[in-house]
Design an enzyme around this catalytic site. Sequence first.
Site, PDB file in Angstrom:
ATOM      1  N   ARG A  16     -10.052 -35.248  -6.853  1.00 51.59           N
ATOM      2  CA  ARG A  16      -9.958 -34.883  -5.397  1.00 51.59           C
ATOM      3  C   ARG A  16     -11.427 -34.638  -4.756  1.00 51.59           C
ATOM      4  O   ARG A  16     -12.076 -33.968  -5.556  1.00 51.59           O
ATOM      5  CB  ARG A  16      -9.224 -33.716  -5.239  1.00 51.59           C
ATOM      6  CG  ARG A  16      -7.692 -34.278  -5.059  1.00 51.59           C
ATOM      7  CD  ARG A  16      -6.561 -32.973  -5.261  1.00 51.59           C
ATOM      8  NE  ARG A  16      -6.810 -31.922  -4.672  1.00 51.59           N
ATOM      9  CZ  ARG A  16      -5.849 -30.797  -4.585  1.00 51.59           C
ATOM     10  NH1 ARG A  16      -5.055 -30.867  -5.186  1.00 51.59           N
ATOM     11  NH2 ARG A  16      -6.294 -29.657  -4.041  1.00 51.59           N
ATOM     12  N   ARG A  22     -10.153 -31.981 -13.418  1.00 52.50           N
ATOM     13  CA  ARG A  22      -8.921 -32.655 -13.121  1.00 52.50           C
ATOM     14  C   ARG A  22      -9.020 -34.145 -12.349  1.00 52.50           C
ATOM     15  O   ARG A  22      -9.974 -34.288 -11.560  1.00 52.50           O
ATOM     16  CB  ARG A  22      -8.074 -31.763 -12.006  1.00 52.50           C
ATOM     17  CG  ARG A  22      -6.936 -32.485 -11.269  1.00 52.50           C
ATOM     18  CD  ARG A  22      -6.148 -31.652 -10.286  1.00 52.50           C
ATOM     19  NE  ARG A  22      -6.757 -31.164  -9.281  1.00 52.50           N
ATOM     20  CZ  ARG A  22      -6.213 -30.305  -8.408  1.00 52.50           C
ATOM     21  NH1 ARG A  22      -5.112 -29.874  -8.663  1.00 52.50           N
ATOM     22  NH2 ARG A  22      -7.275 -29.865  -7.363  1.00 52.50           N
ATOM     23  N   ARG A  36     -12.438 -22.251  -2.001  1.00 50.41           N
ATOM     24  CA  ARG A  36     -10.964 -22.326  -2.135  1.00 50.41           C
ATOM     25  C   ARG A  36     -10.735 -20.831  -2.578  1.00 50.41           C
ATOM     26  O   ARG A  36      -9.564 -20.354  -2.070  1.00 50.41           O
ATOM     27  CB  ARG A  36     -10.409 -23.292  -2.775  1.00 50.41           C
ATOM     28  CG  ARG A  36     -10.596 -24.682  -1.904  1.00 50.41           C
ATOM     29  CD  ARG A  36     -10.400 -26.104  -2.829  1.00 50.41           C
ATOM     30  NE  ARG A  36      -9.211 -26.149  -3.538  1.00 50.41           N
ATOM     31  CZ  ARG A  36      -9.281 -26.839  -4.308  1.00 50.41           C
ATOM     32  NH1 ARG A  36      -9.930 -27.574  -4.735  1.00 50.41           N
ATOM     33  NH2 ARG A  36      -7.818 -26.973  -5.054  1.00 50.41           N
ATOM     34  N   LYS A  94       0.426 -25.239 -10.126  1.00 50.17           N
ATOM     35  CA  LYS A  94       1.758 -25.358  -9.359  1.00 50.17           C
ATOM     36  C   LYS A  94       2.158 -26.716  -9.167  1.00 50.17           C
ATOM     37  O   LYS A  94       3.178 -26.648  -9.404  1.00 50.17           O
ATOM     38  CB  LYS A  94       1.191 -24.837  -7.646  1.00 50.17           C
ATOM     39  CG  LYS A  94       0.556 -23.565  -7.715  1.00 50.17           C
ATOM     40  CD  LYS A  94       0.254 -22.987  -6.213  1.00 50.17           C
ATOM     41  CE  LYS A  94      -0.690 -23.891  -5.488  1.00 50.17           C
ATOM     42  NZ  LYS A  94      -2.132 -23.689  -6.125  1.00 50.17           N
ATOM     43  N   ARG A 139       0.688 -19.473   2.704  1.00 54.17           N
ATOM     44  CA  ARG A 139      -0.447 -19.106   2.207  1.00 54.17           C
ATOM     45  C   ARG A 139      -1.153 -17.985   2.983  1.00 54.17           C
ATOM     46  O   ARG A 139      -2.441 -17.578   2.715  1.00 54.17           O
ATOM     47  CB  ARG A 139      -1.509 -20.296   2.394  1.00 54.17           C
ATOM     48  CG  ARG A 139      -1.776 -20.886   0.908  1.00 54.17           C
ATOM     49  CD  ARG A 139      -2.329 -22.302   1.281  1.00 54.17           C
ATOM     50  NE  ARG A 139      -3.250 -22.703   0.381  1.00 54.17           N
ATOM     51  CZ  ARG A 139      -3.242 -23.754  -0.628  1.00 54.17           C
ATOM     52  NH1 ARG A 139      -2.035 -24.228  -0.674  1.00 54.17           N
ATOM     53  NH2 ARG A 139      -4.144 -24.214  -1.329  1.00 54.17           N
TER      54      ARG A 139
HETATM   55  P1  AP5 Z   1      -2.516 -28.289 -10.884  1.00 49.68           P
HETATM   56  O1  AP5 Z   1      -1.141 -28.429 -11.390  1.00 49.68           O
HETATM   57  O2  AP5 Z   1      -3.016 -29.612 -10.045  1.00 49.68           O
HETATM   58  O3  AP5 Z   1      -2.806 -26.930  -9.933  1.00 49.68           O
HETATM   59  P2  AP5 Z   1      -2.594 -26.720  -8.650  1.00 49.68           P
HETATM   60  O4  AP5 Z   1      -2.032 -25.140  -8.868  1.00 49.68           O
HETATM   61  O5  AP5 Z   1      -1.549 -27.533  -8.159  1.00 49.68           O
HETATM   62  O6  AP5 Z   1      -3.891 -26.660  -8.021  1.00 49.68           O
HETATM   63  P3  AP5 Z   1      -4.201 -27.441  -6.537  1.00 49.68           P
HETATM   64  O7  AP5 Z   1      -5.880 -27.479  -6.497  1.00 49.68           O
HETATM   65  O8  AP5 Z   1      -3.579 -28.331  -6.168  1.00 49.68           O
HETATM   66  O9  AP5 Z   1      -3.941 -26.025  -5.529  1.00 49.68           O
HETATM   67  P4  AP5 Z   1      -4.495 -25.785  -4.215  1.00 49.68           P
HETATM   68  O10 AP5 Z   1      -3.488 -24.656  -3.647  1.00 49.68           O
HETATM   69  O11 AP5 Z   1      -6.024 -25.418  -4.116  1.00 49.68           O
HETATM   70  O12 AP5 Z   1      -4.544 -27.074  -3.324  1.00 49.68           O
HETATM   71  P5  AP5 Z   1      -3.468 -27.756  -2.231  1.00 49.68           P
HETATM   72  O13 AP5 Z   1      -3.381 -29.044  -2.560  1.00 49.68           O
HETATM   73  O14 AP5 Z   1      -2.124 -26.757  -2.309  1.00 49.68           O
HETATM   74  O15 AP5 Z   1      -3.581 -28.113 -12.054  1.00 49.68           O
HETATM   75  C1  AP5 Z   1      -4.981 -28.187 -12.015  1.00 49.68           C
HETATM   76  C2  AP5 Z   1      -5.608 -28.840 -13.426  1.00 49.68           C
HETATM   77  O16 AP5 Z   1      -5.059 -27.879 -14.492  1.00 49.68           O
HETATM   78  C3  AP5 Z   1      -4.899 -30.164 -13.558  1.00 49.68           C
HETATM   79  O17 AP5 Z   1      -5.971 -30.774 -14.198  1.00 49.68           O
HETATM   80  C4  AP5 Z   1      -4.023 -29.969 -14.912  1.00 49.68           C
HETATM   81  O18 AP5 Z   1      -3.849 -30.928 -15.805  1.00 49.68           O
HETATM   82  C5  AP5 Z   1      -4.483 -28.582 -15.399  1.00 49.68           C
HETATM   83  N1  AP5 Z   1      -3.324 -27.689 -15.776  1.00 49.68           N
HETATM   84  C6  AP5 Z   1      -2.377 -27.403 -15.294  1.00 49.68           C
HETATM   85  N2  AP5 Z   1      -1.747 -26.191 -15.954  1.00 49.68           N
HETATM   86  C7  AP5 Z   1      -2.369 -26.248 -17.131  1.00 49.68           C
HETATM   87  C8  AP5 Z   1      -2.144 -25.449 -18.293  1.00 49.68           C
HETATM   88  N3  AP5 Z   1      -1.280 -24.518 -18.288  1.00 49.68           N
HETATM   89  N4  AP5 Z   1      -3.293 -25.316 -19.343  1.00 49.68           N
HETATM   90  C9  AP5 Z   1      -4.211 -26.101 -18.964  1.00 49.68           C
HETATM   91  N5  AP5 Z   1      -4.366 -27.158 -17.969  1.00 49.68           N
HETATM   92  C10 AP5 Z   1      -3.532 -26.941 -17.027  1.00 49.68           C
HETATM   93  O19 AP5 Z   1      -4.119 -27.426  -1.148  1.00 49.68           O
HETATM   94  C11 AP5 Z   1      -5.370 -28.129  -0.780  1.00 49.68           C
HETATM   95  C12 AP5 Z   1      -5.761 -27.768   0.730  1.00 49.68           C
HETATM   96  O20 AP5 Z   1      -4.928 -28.380   1.554  1.00 49.68           O
HETATM   97  C13 AP5 Z   1      -6.018 -26.239   0.714  1.00 49.68           C
HETATM   98  O21 AP5 Z   1      -7.284 -26.127   0.220  1.00 49.68           O
HETATM   99  C14 AP5 Z   1      -5.934 -26.215   2.482  1.00 49.68           C
HETATM  100  O22 AP5 Z   1      -7.150 -26.718   2.949  1.00 49.68           O
HETATM  101  C15 AP5 Z   1      -4.734 -27.298   2.688  1.00 49.68           C
HETATM  102  N6  AP5 Z   1      -3.533 -26.509   2.565  1.00 49.68           N
HETATM  103  C16 AP5 Z   1      -2.558 -26.796   1.547  1.00 49.68           C
HETATM  104  N7  AP5 Z   1      -1.518 -25.900   1.995  1.00 49.68           N
HETATM  105  C17 AP5 Z   1      -1.828 -25.201   3.109  1.00 49.68           C
HETATM  106  C18 AP5 Z   1      -1.535 -24.059   3.678  1.00 49.68           C
HETATM  107  N8  AP5 Z   1      -0.085 -23.593   3.276  1.00 49.68           N
HETATM  108  N9  AP5 Z   1      -1.917 -23.647   4.807  1.00 49.68           N
HETATM  109  C19 AP5 Z   1      -3.255 -24.120   5.140  1.00 49.68           C
HETATM  110  N10 AP5 Z   1      -3.610 -24.939   4.460  1.00 49.68           N
HETATM  111  C20 AP5 Z   1      -3.224 -25.568   3.459  1.00 49.68           C
HETATM  112 MG    MG Z   2      -1.413 -28.876  -6.319  1.00 53.10          MG
END
Ligand code: AP5
Ligand code: MG
Length: 215
Positions: A160, A127, A171, A13, A88
Site C-alpha cells: 500500500r 504487509r 497515521r 482490523k 475515526r
Molecule cells: P491489517 O489486518 O491489514 O491491519 P488493519 O488494522 O486493517 O490496518 P490498516 O493499515 O488497514 O488500518 P488503517 O486504519 O490505517 O487503514 P485504513 O485502510 O482503514 O494487518 C496489518 C498487517 O499485520 C498485515 O500484514 C497482517 O497480515 C498483519 N497481522 C494482522 N494481524 C496480525 C497478528 N495478530 N499477528 C501478526 N500479524 C498480524 O485507512 C487508510 C486511510 O484511509 C486513512 O489513513 C485515512 O486517510 C483514510 N480513512 C479511512 N477511514 C477513514 C475515516 N473513517 N475517516 C477519515 N479518513 C479515513
Molecule cells: Mg485495514
Amino acid sequence: MNIILMGPPGAGKGTQAELIIADFPVPHISTGDMFREAVTNGTELGEEAKKYMDEGRLVPDEVTVGIIKERLAQDDCKKGFLLDGFPRTLVQAKALDEVMAELSKEIEVAINIAVPDEILIERLSSRVSCENCKAVYNLKLNAPEKEGICNKCGGKLVQRSDDQEETVRNRLNVYKEETNPLISYYHKKGNLKEIDGYQDTKNVYSDIKRVLGNL
Ligand code: AP5
Ligand code: MG
C-alpha cells in the site's frame, strides 16, 4: 448485529474482519477499502481522498460521513454490519449515532484491538495485499506460498502506498490525536470491548468470537 472494529493502523482490523464475516453473515464496510477503490477507479471521491491518504491524514469528516450514510442505507445492511475504520473522530461517532437513531438501530459492540506501536510499524512495513481480491499477507509473519502471488486467486501482491515508514508514523500520530478519544466515548456508552491484538491471529479471533457470541 451492528459491530464497530477499532484499533490503530496495523492492529489487524482487516484481517479480523475477514474472519468475522466468515462466521457472522454481515457486510464488511471498510472506509479505507472504499477510498482505495475510488482511487483505483479514478473517481472524484478517489482524487479527493488520495491527497489525504498519501500523507497519512484523515479524509474530511463530511466526505467520510457522506459515503457511510449512503452505504448503511443499502439493503444488505438491514441484517447488520461490521464497520472497519469508521468512526475515526468524535464528529464521525456522533454522526453515526444520528444515522443509527434514524434507522432505529443501535451499535451493539465497539471492539478495540490494542497492539503496541513498535509492533504496528513492523507489521505495516511488511504487509502486502492482493491487487485483485484484497487478501492481506505479511512477508515476515504470514508470507504467501509463491513470492508476489496471492494464494487465494493468483493475483499480484502489492504494498500500500501509505505503508511507507514516514506515512505510517503520521497515521499513528493522527490515530492518537483523533481516534483514541473514541475508546472512552464507547466505554462511557457501555459497549466497548478491549481485545489484546498482540497475539497470534487465531487467538485474537477466538477472543473476538467469544465477545460476539455473547451478544
Ligand atoms: P491489517 O489486518 O491489514 O491491519 P488493519 O488494522 O486493517 O490496518 P490498516 O493499515 O488497514 O488500518 P488503517 O486504519 O490505517 O487503514 P485504513 O485502510 O482503514 O494487518 C496489518 C498487517 O499485520 C498485515 O500484514 C497482517 O497480515 C498483519 N497481522 C494482522 N494481524 C496480525 C497478528 N495478530 N499477528 C501478526 N500479524 C498480524 O485507512 C487508510 C486511510 O484511509 C486513512 O489513513 C485515512 O486517510 C483514510 N480513512 C479511512 N477511514 C477513514 C475515516 N473513517 N475517516 C477519515 N479518513 C479515513
Ligand atoms: Mg485495514
